[in-house]
Design a protein around this motif. Structure first.
Motif, PDB file in Angstrom:
ATOM      1  N   VAL A   7      10.531  10.890  -0.939  1.00 33.86           N
ATOM      2  CA  VAL A   7       9.506  11.460  -0.225  1.00 33.86           C
ATOM      3  C   VAL A   7       8.266  10.393  -0.560  1.00 33.86           C
ATOM      4  O   VAL A   7       7.580   9.928   0.593  1.00 33.86           O
ATOM      5  N   ASP A   8       8.291   9.637  -1.772  1.00 31.71           N
ATOM      6  CA  ASP A   8       7.159   8.459  -1.689  1.00 31.71           C
ATOM      7  C   ASP A   8       7.627   7.486  -0.937  1.00 31.71           C
ATOM      8  O   ASP A   8       6.558   6.798  -0.200  1.00 31.71           O
ATOM      9  N   LEU A   9       8.977   7.053  -0.769  1.00 30.89           N
ATOM     10  CA  LEU A   9       8.997   5.843   0.069  1.00 30.89           C
ATOM     11  C   LEU A   9       8.861   6.255   1.546  1.00 30.89           C
ATOM     12  O   LEU A   9       8.508   5.366   2.330  1.00 30.89           O
ATOM     13  N   LEU A  10       9.158   7.601   1.866  1.00 28.93           N
ATOM     14  CA  LEU A  10       9.129   7.991   3.287  1.00 28.93           C
ATOM     15  C   LEU A  10       7.476   7.934   3.502  1.00 28.93           C
ATOM     16  O   LEU A  10       6.956   7.466   4.895  1.00 28.93           O
ATOM     17  N   ASN A  11       6.517   8.354   2.746  1.00 28.92           N
ATOM     18  CA  ASN A  11       5.224   8.614   2.999  1.00 28.92           C
ATOM     19  C   ASN A  11       4.606   7.068   2.906  1.00 28.92           C
ATOM     20  O   ASN A  11       3.837   6.939   3.911  1.00 28.92           O
ATOM     21  N   GLU A  12       5.268   6.297   2.218  1.00 29.69           N
ATOM     22  CA  GLU A  12       4.869   4.760   2.477  1.00 29.69           C
ATOM     23  C   GLU A  12       4.908   4.148   3.935  1.00 29.69           C
ATOM     24  O   GLU A  12       4.467   3.644   4.532  1.00 29.69           O
ATOM     25  N   GLN A  13       6.474   4.368   4.405  1.00 30.44           N
ATOM     26  CA  GLN A  13       6.752   4.039   5.450  1.00 30.44           C
ATOM     27  C   GLN A  13       5.961   4.527   6.787  1.00 30.44           C
ATOM     28  O   GLN A  13       5.749   3.968   7.768  1.00 30.44           O
ATOM     29  N   LEU A  14       5.471   5.937   6.431  1.00 30.72           N
ATOM     30  CA  LEU A  14       4.738   6.588   7.619  1.00 30.72           C
ATOM     31  C   LEU A  14       3.103   6.128   7.494  1.00 30.72           C
ATOM     32  O   LEU A  14       2.284   6.739   8.221  1.00 30.72           O
ATOM     33  N   GLY A  15       2.740   5.343   6.471  1.00 33.81           N
ATOM     34  CA  GLY A  15       1.154   4.773   6.053  1.00 33.81           C
ATOM     35  C   GLY A  15       0.564   6.075   5.722  1.00 33.81           C
ATOM     36  O   GLY A  15      -0.536   6.167   5.830  1.00 33.81           O
ATOM     37  N   LYS A  16       1.124   7.094   5.131  1.00 26.64           N
ATOM     38  CA  LYS A  16       0.438   8.420   4.515  1.00 26.64           C
ATOM     39  C   LYS A  16       0.488   8.196   2.948  1.00 26.64           C
ATOM     40  O   LYS A  16      -0.056   9.085   2.378  1.00 26.64           O
ATOM     41  N   LYS A  17       0.846   7.138   2.232  1.00 28.51           N
ATOM     42  CA  LYS A  17       0.744   6.956   0.817  1.00 28.51           C
ATOM     43  C   LYS A  17      -0.805   6.421   0.281  1.00 28.51           C
ATOM     44  O   LYS A  17      -1.141   6.930  -0.756  1.00 28.51           O
ATOM     45  N   GLY A  18      -1.497   5.922   1.171  1.00 26.90           N
ATOM     46  CA  GLY A  18      -2.819   5.337   0.815  1.00 26.90           C
ATOM     47  C   GLY A  18      -3.370   4.849   1.886  1.00 26.90           C
ATOM     48  O   GLY A  18      -3.113   5.303   3.058  1.00 26.90           O
ATOM     49  N   ALA A  19      -4.523   4.433   1.633  1.00 26.50           N
ATOM     50  CA  ALA A  19      -5.436   3.661   3.019  1.00 26.50           C
ATOM     51  C   ALA A  19      -4.638   2.585   3.684  1.00 26.50           C
ATOM     52  O   ALA A  19      -3.757   1.944   3.409  1.00 26.50           O
ATOM     53  N   VAL A  20      -5.076   2.649   5.127  1.00 31.15           N
ATOM     54  CA  VAL A  20      -4.421   1.863   5.888  1.00 31.15           C
ATOM     55  C   VAL A  20      -5.686   0.916   6.630  1.00 31.15           C
ATOM     56  O   VAL A  20      -6.499   1.498   6.954  1.00 31.15           O
ATOM     57  N   GLU A  21      -5.473  -0.299   6.340  1.00 27.00           N
ATOM     58  CA  GLU A  21      -6.576  -1.178   6.658  1.00 27.00           C
ATOM     59  C   GLU A  21      -6.353  -1.743   7.928  1.00 27.00           C
ATOM     60  O   GLU A  21      -5.159  -2.712   7.875  1.00 27.00           O
ATOM     61  N   VAL A  22      -7.267  -1.699   8.961  1.00 28.71           N
ATOM     62  CA  VAL A  22      -6.940  -2.788  10.284  1.00 28.71           C
ATOM     63  C   VAL A  22      -7.884  -3.905  10.240  1.00 28.71           C
ATOM     64  O   VAL A  22      -8.911  -3.461   9.939  1.00 28.71           O
ATOM     65  N   PHE A  23      -7.542  -5.012  10.137  1.00 31.45           N
ATOM     66  CA  PHE A  23      -8.620  -6.242  10.013  1.00 31.45           C
ATOM     67  C   PHE A  23      -8.194  -7.343  10.835  1.00 31.45           C
ATOM     68  O   PHE A  23      -7.063  -7.518  11.427  1.00 31.45           O
ATOM     69  N   THR A  24      -9.074  -8.320  10.824  1.00 34.42           N
ATOM     70  CA  THR A  24      -9.158  -9.247  11.789  1.00 34.42           C
ATOM     71  C   THR A  24      -9.322 -10.633  10.468  1.00 34.42           C
ATOM     72  O   THR A  24      -8.638 -10.758   9.897  1.00 34.42           O
ATOM     73  N   THR A  25     -10.529 -11.343  11.011  1.00 27.41           N
ATOM     74  CA  THR A  25     -10.786 -12.415   9.981  1.00 27.41           C
ATOM     75  C   THR A  25     -11.814 -11.896   8.838  1.00 27.41           C
ATOM     76  O   THR A  25     -11.894 -12.970   8.091  1.00 27.41           O
ATOM     77  N   VAL A  26     -11.993 -10.660   8.615  1.00 31.87           N
ATOM     78  CA  VAL A  26     -12.776 -10.510   7.316  1.00 31.87           C
ATOM     79  C   VAL A  26     -11.702 -10.334   5.927  1.00 31.87           C
ATOM     80  O   VAL A  26     -10.522  -9.868   6.257  1.00 31.87           O
ATOM     81  N   ALA A  27     -11.892 -11.122   5.121  1.00 34.11           N
ATOM     82  CA  ALA A  27     -11.221 -11.437   3.944  1.00 34.11           C
ATOM     83  C   ALA A  27     -10.758  -9.967   3.253  1.00 34.11           C
ATOM     84  O   ALA A  27     -11.765  -9.217   2.982  1.00 34.11           O
ATOM     85  N   GLN A  28      -9.685  -9.891   3.049  1.00 39.24           N
ATOM     86  CA  GLN A  28      -9.254  -8.418   2.328  1.00 39.24           C
ATOM     87  C   GLN A  28      -8.870  -8.870   0.837  1.00 39.24           C
ATOM     88  O   GLN A  28      -7.828  -9.517   0.733  1.00 39.24           O
TER      89      GLN A  28
END
Length: 88
Positions: A7-28
């Motif tokens: 279940v943990d692996l599936l949630n990670e693959q679907l992006g449901k395990k934690g925050a999903v960050e969309v970024f361009t040139t801002v340092a992460q």
């Protein structure tokens, strides 16, 4: 390192395990990404991968659109492009 259940692996693959960050040139920084998906062709300025040797070899490299790098990133900065970081 703890083993993950299905279940943990599936949630990670679907992006449901934690925050999903969309970024361009801002340092992460101070992040805990397990994968980075490069939506557009992107150039990595620098990155930090936990436990990796020579992660600096990715610095200044052009990554083709659609590429996914699975690695424990704690920091990444792009010169150009668009990426999605998947958090643990």
């Amino acid at each position: 390192m703890a083993f993950k259940n299905t279940v943990d692996l599936l949630n990670e693959q679907l992006g449901k395990k934690g925050a999903v960050e969309v970024f361009t040139t801002v340092a992460q920084t101070g992040k805990d990404f397990y994968a980075i998906h490069f939506v557009n062709e992107s150039v990595i300025t620098n990155c930090t991968i936990t436990g990796a040797t020579n992660d600096s070899n990715l610095d200044s490299k052009t990554i083709p659109a659609g590429t996914v790098i699975f690695a424990p990133f704690t920091a990444i900065n792009l010169t150009s492009g668009l990426a999605i970081g998947y958090s643990n």
